[in-house]
Design an enzyme around this catalytic site. Structure first.
Site, PDB file in Angstrom:
ATOM      1  N   ALA A   1      21.190  80.754  74.066  1.00  0.00           N
ATOM      2  CA  ALA A   1      20.348  80.445  75.229  1.00  0.00           C
ATOM      3  C   ALA A   1      21.025  79.372  76.070  1.00  0.00           C
ATOM      4  O   ALA A   1      22.175  79.000  75.818  1.00  0.00           O
ATOM      5  CB  ALA A   1      18.983  79.967  74.760  1.00  0.00           C
ATOM      6  N   ASN A   2      20.354  78.874  77.090  1.00  0.00           N
ATOM      7  CA  ASN A   2      20.863  77.742  77.859  1.00  0.00           C
ATOM      8  C   ASN A   2      19.697  76.818  78.186  1.00  0.00           C
ATOM      9  O   ASN A   2      18.551  77.105  77.851  1.00  0.00           O
ATOM     10  CB  ASN A   2      21.589  78.231  79.121  1.00  0.00           C
ATOM     11  CG  ASN A   2      20.671  79.021  80.032  1.00  0.00           C
ATOM     12  OD1 ASN A   2      19.702  78.500  80.565  1.00  0.00           O
ATOM     13  ND2 ASN A   2      20.962  80.315  80.185  1.00  0.00           N
ATOM     14  N   ARG A   3      19.988  75.700  78.831  1.00  0.00           N
ATOM     15  CA  ARG A   3      18.978  74.654  79.003  1.00  0.00           C
ATOM     16  C   ARG A   3      18.070  74.849  80.215  1.00  0.00           C
ATOM     17  O   ARG A   3      17.319  73.955  80.571  1.00  0.00           O
ATOM     18  CB  ARG A   3      19.663  73.286  79.122  1.00  0.00           C
ATOM     19  CG  ARG A   3      20.362  72.862  77.874  1.00  0.00           C
ATOM     20  CD  ARG A   3      20.925  71.453  78.027  1.00  0.00           C
ATOM     21  NE  ARG A   3      21.915  71.186  77.007  1.00  0.00           N
ATOM     22  CZ  ARG A   3      21.614  70.885  75.751  1.00  0.00           C
ATOM     23  NH1 ARG A   3      20.361  70.796  75.374  1.00  0.00           N
ATOM     24  NH2 ARG A   3      22.577  70.674  74.872  1.00  0.00           N
TER      25      ARG A   3
ATOM     26  N   ALA B   1      18.950  81.516  85.173  1.00  0.00           N
ATOM     27  CA  ALA B   1      20.227  81.134  84.563  1.00  0.00           C
ATOM     28  C   ALA B   1      20.562  82.232  83.554  1.00  0.00           C
ATOM     29  O   ALA B   1      20.235  82.138  82.373  1.00  0.00           O
ATOM     30  CB  ALA B   1      20.094  79.780  83.883  1.00  0.00           C
TER      31      ALA B   1
END
Ligand code: C5P
Length: 398
Positions: free
Chosen positions: A208-210, A274
């Site tokens: 995942a990403n932030r 994102a």
């Protein structure tokens, strides 16, 4: 839109009262008929004389003014409007209406009305953040009161910054237009992507990403407030989706692409998600196990489809396609190249280096890149970025 619409403006007592003067001008420029009520505290900041000069009407100040009550009366005042705008809406005015208090003209008018009420709160950030104000806002929203702002920024008090600054007059005007039916984006369909994607490694793990989804969520809300029909395709974000939009929840980039294609045609597409650039090509069907050899598994990656590029180059192409570029270095150069490579009309570029606190934070500092060049906006709340961008989108689709 506002031609001949009757707006009753209630001016509360706060330093932002001076902006009410500009608000009156903006409303009247658009053909609205503005009548003003001022609280006693408001009159400490601006005078009824200035307000009356701008509204070209009598200014109502007291519940117990015999002449006013005989001529119009607070009940008629509250009914003879198409919309009541409270700007600035102080903590005190919000609390009074939330409680149903009616001991002065402004609160009596608010309690007596059967017309939509739009509040533009303005107060010190601590007052805005106080649980009592939070509760009152939630109560009022539940009662159908509309809100615009507050935004973040410098406060009148030296050295104080935070959420509590009144929305700009033009934002209040745009929200008033939308509240009166048919905002500037009425009849337009806008697609917004938001949040991160989760790319599975196996059934229990993912990459995942932030991204929190905060900017995309704020954008969807701002576009909705301008009257657009919004389809909101969101990955697993940490902030809840806005109300009043069609929400499509997805996890992976592949699912996001499918949801986006299903949502077309649209007048504009704003791709704030994102999206993971890569997915795990050898994702396990079962949970990967340690085999005791001490060797870590090797993940193989495959490139994900570029949703933004597909929408920009595909059919039916939205009239306006807006991409985002989150970079950690040479932001503008990278984003300018990205705009050309992906074929979108605009890119909203920002620096997401950890030191900026932007990813997952409440503020954003963006540069808007169009075919006319790059324009850098001051750092502000993500809500304020969203409203400014929504206004630009409305202008482009007009
Ligand atoms: O290439 P990069 O990920 O930096 O591009 C960012 C922009 O492209 C964002 O608008 C993002 O939503 C979009 N994007 C996309 N599909 C991808 C990767 C990025 O739509 N696979």
């Amino acid at each position: 839109m506002l031609r001949d619409r009757r707006i009753l403006l209630i001016i509360g007592g706060g330093i932002a009262a001076y902006k009410a003067l500009d608000l009156i001008r903006r409303l009247r420029e658009r053909g609205a008929k503005v009548r003003a009520v001022m609280t006693p505290a408001a009159q400490e900041f601006v005078t009824p004389l200035s307000v009356g000069a701008l509204t070209a009407d009598h200014v109502f100040t007291g519940l117990f003014d015999r002449q006013d009550e005989q001529d119009v009366g607070h009940i008629r005042l509250s009914r003879e409007a198409d919309l009541i705008v409270v700007a600035p809406a102080t903590a005190d005015l919000m609390a009074k209406l939330a409680q149903g208090l009616a001991g002065d003209l402004a609160s009596a008018v608010l309690l007596a009305t059967d017309k939509p009420v739009l509040m533009a709160p303005a107060m010190n950030p601590r007052m805005w953040a106080h649980p009592a104000t939070r509760r009152n806002r939630a109560t009022l929203a539940g009662d159908g009161v509309l809100f615009v702002g507050p935004g973040r920024g410098e406060m009148a008090e030296a050295g104080e910054a935070g959420e509590g600054r009144m929305a700009e007059p033009l934002e209040i005007v745009a929200t008033a237009e939308a509240a009166l039916g048919g905002g500037v984006l009425a009849g337009k369909h806008v697609l917004v992507t938001s949040g991160p994607t989760h790319e599975p490694i196996d059934p229990v793990r993912y990459i995942a990403n932030r991204s929190s989804g905060a900017q995309g969520t704020a954008l969807a809300a701002a576009l909705r407030d301008l009257g657009a029909r919004v389809t909101f395709v969101t990955g697993p974000a940490t902030v809840p989706p806005p109300g009043g939009v069609a929400v499509v929840r997805v996890e992976t980039a592949a699912q996001m692409l499918a949801a986006v294609e299903a949502a077309l045609p649209a007048d504009a597409a704003v791709m704030a998600a994102a999206v993971a650039d890569w997915r795990v090509a050898n994702a396990g069907a079962q949970k990967m196990k340690k085999d005791g050899s001490g060797k870590a598994p090797a993940l193989e990656f495959a490139e994900n489809p570029d949703i933004l590029a597909r929408v920009s180059k595909g059919q039916p192409r939205p009239r306006l396609v807006v991409g985002f570029a989150a970079e950690t270095e040479t932001v503008i150069a990278h984003a300018t190249a990205k705009r050309l490579r992906k074929g979108c009309d605009w890119i909203v570029a920002n620096d997401v280096s950890p030191a900026t606190g932007i990813m997952g934070g409440a503020e954003n500092a963006v540069t808007l890149i169009t075919d006319a060049g790059a324009e850098t906006w001051e750092r502000m709340g993500k809500d304020a970025v969203a409203r400014r961008l929504a206004a630009r989108i409305a202008e482009a689709l007009a």
